[in-house]
Design an enzyme around this catalytic site. Structure first.
Site, PDB file in Angstrom:
ATOM      1  CE  LYS A 284      -4.200   1.641   2.327  1.00  0.00           C
ATOM      2  NZ  LYS A 284      -5.163   1.379   3.398  1.00  0.00           N
ATOM      3  CD  GLU A 367     -18.385  -1.105   9.551  1.00  0.00           C
ATOM      4  OE1 GLU A 367     -17.624  -0.327   8.930  1.00  0.00           O
ATOM      5  OE2 GLU A 367     -18.661  -2.266   9.147  1.00  0.00           O
ATOM      6  NE  ARG A 395     -21.170  -1.898   5.571  1.00  0.00           N
ATOM      7  CZ  ARG A 395     -20.254  -2.671   5.005  1.00  0.00           C
ATOM      8  NH1 ARG A 395     -19.501  -3.450   5.756  1.00  0.00           N
ATOM      9  NH2 ARG A 395     -20.074  -2.671   3.712  1.00  0.00           N
TER      10      ARG A 395
END
Length: 594
Positions: A284, A367, A395
């Site tokens: 990344k 979540e 969510r």
């Protein structure tokens, strides 16, 4: 560096496929320069996109989009895909009003089959797209690109479970960079680490595949049979992975920055005509030293100085003020805990994690689990604070109701990025949290405008015996009107308290309402603003005061249906209000086409 030398596969696919590997290396370097230069001006998801340049190029050299379809998860790593699919000449507009979106968008290009802006959804969507092709008799493979961080989300496993047994043409590319936004956590991260440490399997499999595939007439059927088998040789060389057990042909790990290797393994996955998972290892932030050293900081970043890597604009934000206030509360109360879903830095919890690490928990991109985990903490006598972006709390509706609200547990929801967030677009606007939480029984909701209100309301939320939420926007504090003093009272009045013209609002748009009030007063008209700090429940005294007005205007930064304006209006009718009212909120057109 400009866009002129970037191939446009929308017009000429061979313009990319005809490049030599030496030319591909130059193209990758050019794309990275363009990404860094553009995002230094516009902001955006820099580190994720720097990490998938070679992968995206290899995908477009092996597959035939849009016949073959790509579903990017979370979607913010689609910039190279956009550059290659005819949007390079508009790339300087990305994340600006009227410009390219920062996420895939079908209205922009046929190469974007669906909008993706939230994590862990790609495999399920790809399952549906692949089955639609099969039902309609269409050719093509569906490729889901999902990060290792997104595999902490439960929906990813629901998708894997169905895809593995579906036998449709679906390939899952696992982009393993050992990061989500924060560092990855949990058992899956350890499982992938074990796989990464064993390189012999993919080499043996690739060699065997080439030998078998080259046998005239029977080679390809034999190769497909080999990948369907659970042979003793396979287990002896390399223990089955979780993905093998779920029905995928596992291929990897492979160097995600080697286009030649990527093309070989993707071609192999495409040839076996069954669900396959390609494990790709990437870095990344690759190609920009500051992003490589600190990929979390450069995951999503505003304007920055290329030479130093430092943000151009700084100062305190709602997130940083929240984080400091929570640290102060934790210093005085050992029952205060902080929970995040892979958003430690984004939600301002870095200092809390460093100073109170035993009371800090990163659940990863999960979540729903985070909410139920908080319920367990609260039932055990702790005071958990779940810091989450407004668009992601959507969510958790079932867990908020079933695990927290029904039991009246003391869980605080610190809802960051509430309201319109601007550049990230409709998938990230925090426009639904108020309407959603407004239906939750026993839930108190606070919506501060200023930093001192935020710290005061947070303390009240943490010490309430029942569920509470505090929502606040992205960015810095707005300027206070000269004659206004903020407080932590549930509501207050700005302007002429004896006025028949009343504006009711909350949160950061109070400043705009105050300007309207000041303008009316400068024209000799009396007006006042009723500023709500606690928007649920609404005080009876507030309703009684507003009911005396003749012209009432409601302004809120959220959707109209189920919002505070509608709730307030219904309460006014109970008080016999016979004046006129106007409600201004976000309509569905804005939500779906922002």
């Amino acid at each position: 560096m400009g866009f002129e030398n970037i191939p446009n596969i929308d017009k000429d696919r061979e313009s990319l496929r005809s490049l030599s590997y030496e030319q591909i290396d130059t193209l990758c370097e050019d794309i990275r320069h363009l990404l860094i230069e553009t995002l230094s001006r516009n902001g955006g998801h820099l580190a994720p996109n720097l990490g998938v340049v070679e992968l995206t190029i290899a995908m477009h050299r092996v597959f035939d989009s849009p016949v073959d379809q790509f579903v990017f998860d979370v979607g913010h790593q689609c910039y190279t895909h956009k550059l290659l699919t005819g949007r390079a000449d508009r790339f300087d507009t990305i994340r600006t009003e009227g410009g390219l979106a920062g996420f895939p968008k079908p209205s922009e290009s046929v190469h974007d089959p669906i909008v993706t802006g939230h994590s862990s959804t790609s495999i399920s969507v790809a399952c549906g797209l692949a089955r639609a092709k099969r039902l309609k008799g269409e050719e093509g493979t569906v490729v889901a690109v999902i990060g290792d961080g997104a595999l902490t989300g439960g929906l990813a496993y629901e998708g894997l479970n169905n895809a593995g047994q579906a036998r449709d043409n679906i390939i899952v590319i696992l982009n393993d960079n050992r990061m989500s936004i924060s560092k990855n956590v949990g058992a899956m991260a350890r499982h992938l680490a074990v796989i990464r440490s064993k390189k012999s399997y993919v080499k043996a499999k690739s060699l065997t595949s080439k030998i078998v595939g080259g046998i005239p007439l029977v080679g390809k059927p034999m190769r497909r049979a080999m990948f369907r088998s659970k042979s003793a040789l396979k287990n002896a060389v390399y223990k089955n992975t979780l993905f093998d057990a779920l029905g995928f042909a596992y291929l990897g790990p492979v160097d995600g920055h080697n286009v030649k290797q990527l093309e070989q393994v993707l071609s192999l996955a495409k040839s076996i005509k069954r669900p396959a998972l390609v494990h790709v290892c990437t870095s990344k932030g690759k190609g920009y030293s500051y992003a490589e050293r600190n990929p979390g900081k450069f995951h999503g970043i505003g304007k920055f100085d290329i030479d130093t890597g430092e943000p151009i604009s700084g100062g305190a934000s709602y997130s940083s003020v929240f984080g400091k206030a929570l640290c102060d509360l934790a210093a005085d109360d050992e029952s205060v805990c902080a929970v995040t879903a892979a958003m430690k830095t984004g939600t301002g919890l870095s200092d809390f994690a460093a100073n109170y690490h035993r009371r800090f928990h990163d659940c990863g991109i999960a979540e729903e689990h985070a909410v139920s985990y908080c319920a367990g903490l609260a039932a055990g006598g702790m005071k958990p604070v779940f810091a989450v972006y407004a668009s992601f709390i959507q969510r958790c509706y079932d867990q908020i109701i079933h695990d927290v609200a029904i039991q009246g547990l003391n869980v605080t929801f610190a809802i960051d990025r509430a309201g319109v967030v601007g550049e990230d677009g409709e998938t990230h606007h925090g426009l639904f949290d108020v309407a959603m939480l407004n239906t939750v029984p026993g839930m108190s909701i606070y919506s501060p405008c200023y930093f001192d209100e935020l710290t005061g309301a947070l303390e009240m939320c943490v010490n309430e015996p029942s569920p509470a939420a505090i929502r606040y926007p992205r960015g810095s504090e707005p300027v206070k009107p000269d004659s206004f003093t903020s407080s932590v009272e549930s509501w207050c009045i700005y302007g002429d308290s004896d006025s028949d013209t009343i504006i009711v609002t909350y949160g950061r748009i109070f400043g705009a309402a105050a300007k309207v009030c000041d303008r009316l007063r400068s024209e000799g008209k009396k007006a006042c603003v009723v500023k709500l700090l606690r928007i649920k429940p609404i005080d009876k005294e507030t309703v009684s005061f507003v009911s005396k007005g003749r012209n009432v205007f409601f302004f809120e930064e959220g959707i109209r249906q189920g919002g505070i304006g509608e709730t307030f209006i219904s309460l006014l009718e109970e008080y016999g209000f016979n004046g006129s009212y106007t409600l201004r909120a976000v309509d569905n057109t804005f939500v779906t086409h922002a």
